[in-house]
Design an enzyme around this catalytic site. Structure first.
Site, PDB file in Angstrom:
ATOM      1  N   SER B  15     -29.526  54.319 -94.744  1.00 26.70           N
ATOM      2  CA  SER B  15     -29.969  55.598 -95.309  1.00 26.70           C
ATOM      3  C   SER B  15     -28.752  56.503 -95.391  1.00 26.70           C
ATOM      4  CB  SER B  15     -31.095  56.166 -94.448  1.00 26.70           C
ATOM      5  OG  SER B  15     -31.690  57.257 -95.086  1.00 26.70           O
ATOM      6  N   HIS B  42     -32.231  54.018 -98.779  1.00 26.54           N
ATOM      7  CA  HIS B  42     -33.020  55.150 -99.269  1.00 26.54           C
ATOM      8  C   HIS B  42     -32.207  55.922-100.296  1.00 26.54           C
ATOM      9  CE1 HIS B  42     -34.810  55.181 -94.957  1.00 26.54           C
ATOM     10  NE2 HIS B  42     -35.287  54.190 -95.676  1.00 26.54           N
ATOM     11  N   ASP B 135     -37.173  54.986 -90.129  1.00 27.65           N
ATOM     12  CA  ASP B 135     -37.527  53.788 -90.869  1.00 27.65           C
ATOM     13  C   ASP B 135     -36.603  52.644 -90.454  1.00 27.65           C
ATOM     14  OD1 ASP B 135     -38.747  52.188 -92.807  1.00 27.65           O
ATOM     15  OD2 ASP B 135     -37.323  52.813 -94.361  1.00 27.65           O
TER      16      ASP B 135
END
Ligand SMILES: C[S@@+](CC[C@H](N)C(=O)[O-])C[C@H]1O[C@@H](n2cnc3c(N)ncnc32)[C@H](O)[C@@H]1O
Lengths: 274, 195
Positions: B15, B42, B135
């Site tokens: 991310s 992401h 996540d």
């Protein structure tokens, strides 16, 4: 046999149970997604094994309805993929202007945002009055929301931005009015739309439509089911009719590819050959 | 005697700050790297294609967005396309879904990792890199429970430490390494040679 193999068998039995008992056929849905959803259902019930869900499924209709609708991922938005709508305006609308009457099938319409987006586009292109939109899904709860045409106001900002990027000619606020926390879609968009229940897996073709939208539905199907549905589409489209898929869906590897020409490769727009 | 490499695939979750870490890894993997690398990063939807433009030219592997139903092959680095969850089927092909976001994000690392753990079991390597999201922690735990190998970027080395830190606490990974070390480690492990 390890626990993974056992779970696979349980999953098969679960899908068979839905099919035998209720007629919904998810056996050819992409497995990894189905497994994820069934585990999700399992987590909510407190049951230990997937097979424990089968008696519930068979005897508890309320539970079954919820489970079945859980397989229906209704995530959608207005003017999803704005470039796609731009491509429709550029590559499809000019043909439609030459047709006296336009029947459009939106298959897997979920809660209707896509249908209203299309209706707006047709109005702006001066085609709405000659168009009839058949919007279908197997999920009645979603269809009800679609025909109500009432959406959370908090999403409107995103929709407005999508609309502008899609090449919208007016202002998105022309198409709804706000009430409390809701955006209520304009009545004039609804007059030529019919919402109805149709299952792509278990039901057949539609008669002679000029355009089919089926976006973000086929990614959930395995290859054999995709081909089955593609055949339904080929049989439903009139000559020179258009098939519009989701940005990550393609006709390329299907058995019907030869019957179509590519209008926009990036946006997955195809036209049936004459 | 050389041991045969038991691993079949690598999944990576990244991310915020992940790009910097990936740049220390991907360009250095050799053409004969014996397994596919699959990445859920992401990305903001507007950055469509950015990841791919970013890395291509850097390394010997071919970088692309994963297509649905595509088979996984060594020699490729696959990215989850923006706005879709990426899943791996048991027959080692990709599926995409537009299911609801997980941890406010689509693609989600958890979704990729959980399906990959089912598909590859002990043959999987899972790696969590820099990020500000939780996540990936559950997904990494899943990989571990299925007998796969788990690696997390050292939070000190990561641009943003939250994602590695959470993954370490949740999954107790086999290895905690800097991005440079992860790269060396992968080459040694899978090719049994020093890079
Ligand atoms: C992710 S939504 C896509 C909505 C919209 N087309 C879009 O692209 O935003 C998928 C929809 O397909 C519907 N669907 C799934 N399987 C179906 C089937 N066998 N027959 C009809 N609709 C189906 C689901 O109920 C769900 O509403």
């Amino acid at each position: 046999m390890n626990s993974d193999d056992i779970e696979k068998i349980e999953l098969e039995l679960f899908l068979e149970a839905i099919h035998y008992r209720y007629g919904y056929d998810f056996r050819h849905y992409a497995r990894a997604s189905v497994r994820r959803r069934v585990r999700h259902i399992l987590g909510k019930t407190g049951c230990k094994n997937v097979s424990d869900l089968i008696p519930l499924l068979i005897h508890d209709e309320q539970f079954a309805t919820k489970a079945i609708y859980d397989f229906s991922i209704t995530v959608t938005e207005m003017f999803r993929d704005p470039d796609f709508y731009r491509a429709v305006r550029q590559g499809v609308v000019p043909y439609l202007k030459t047709f006296p009457f336009i029947k459009i099938w939106v298959a897997g319409c979920a809660t209707g945002e896509e249908v209203y987006s299309l209706a707006i586009l047709l109005q702006e292109e001066g085609l709405y009055n000659r168009a009839k939109i058949y919007a279908t899904d197997f999920n009645d709860t979603a269809l009800k929301k679609a025909s109500d045409g009432i959406y959370p106001l908090k999403d409107v900002q995103q929709y407005t931005s999508n609309y502008q990027k899609s090449g919208g000619a007016c202002s998105f606020s022309d198409y709804y009015h706000a009430e409390y926390n809701s955006a209520i879609m304009d009545q004039s968009l609804k007059s030529n739309i019919t919402f109805s229940n149709h299952n792509l897996v278990t039901e057949g073709s539609f008669s002679e439509v000029q355009v089919i939208f089926c976006r973000n539905v086929l990614i959930y199907f395995d290859r054999s089911l995709q081909n089955w549905v593609f055949n339904t589409f080929a049989n439903s489209l009139s000559r020179s009719g258009f098939l519009c898929l989701g940005t990550k869906e393609t006709l390329e590897f299907s058995a019907i590819y030869d019957q179509f020409k590519v209008i926009d490769a990036q946006e997955r727009i195809y036209q049936k050959k004459i | 005697m050389r041991m045969k490499n038991r691993y079949q695939a690598i999944v990576i979750g990244a991310s915020a700050g992940g790009t910097i870490a990936l740049q220390k890894i991907l360009p250095f993997l050799p053409a004969e790297f014996p397994m596919p690398v699959i990445i859920a990063q992401h990305l903001h939807p507007l950055q469509d294609g950015a990841a791919i433009i970013h890395y291509n030219g850097g390394g010997a592997l071919i970088v692309k967005d994963a297509d649905e139903k595509e088979s996984l092959h060594a020699g490729f680095v696959y990215f989850a396309p923006p706005n879709y969850h990426l899943l791996i089927e048991d027959d080692h092909t990709f599926s995409l879904s537009v299911d609801a976001k997980v941890h406010y994000t689509r693609p989600s690392v958890d979704v990729l990792f959980e399906s990959a753990a089912d598909a590859y079991g002990t043959g999987l390597i899972g790696i969590i890199l820099s990020g500000a999201n939780q996540d990936g922690a559950d997904g990494l735990l899943r990989i571990k429970q299925k007998g796969g190998l788990t690696v997390v970027q050292d939070p000190q080395d990561a641009e943003v430490s939250y994602m590695p830190q959470t993954a370490i606490e949740t999954a107790r990974p086999d290895h905690i390494l800097t991005a440079d070390e992860i790269c060396k480690f992968l080459i040694e492990l899978t090719l049994q040679r020093v890079p």
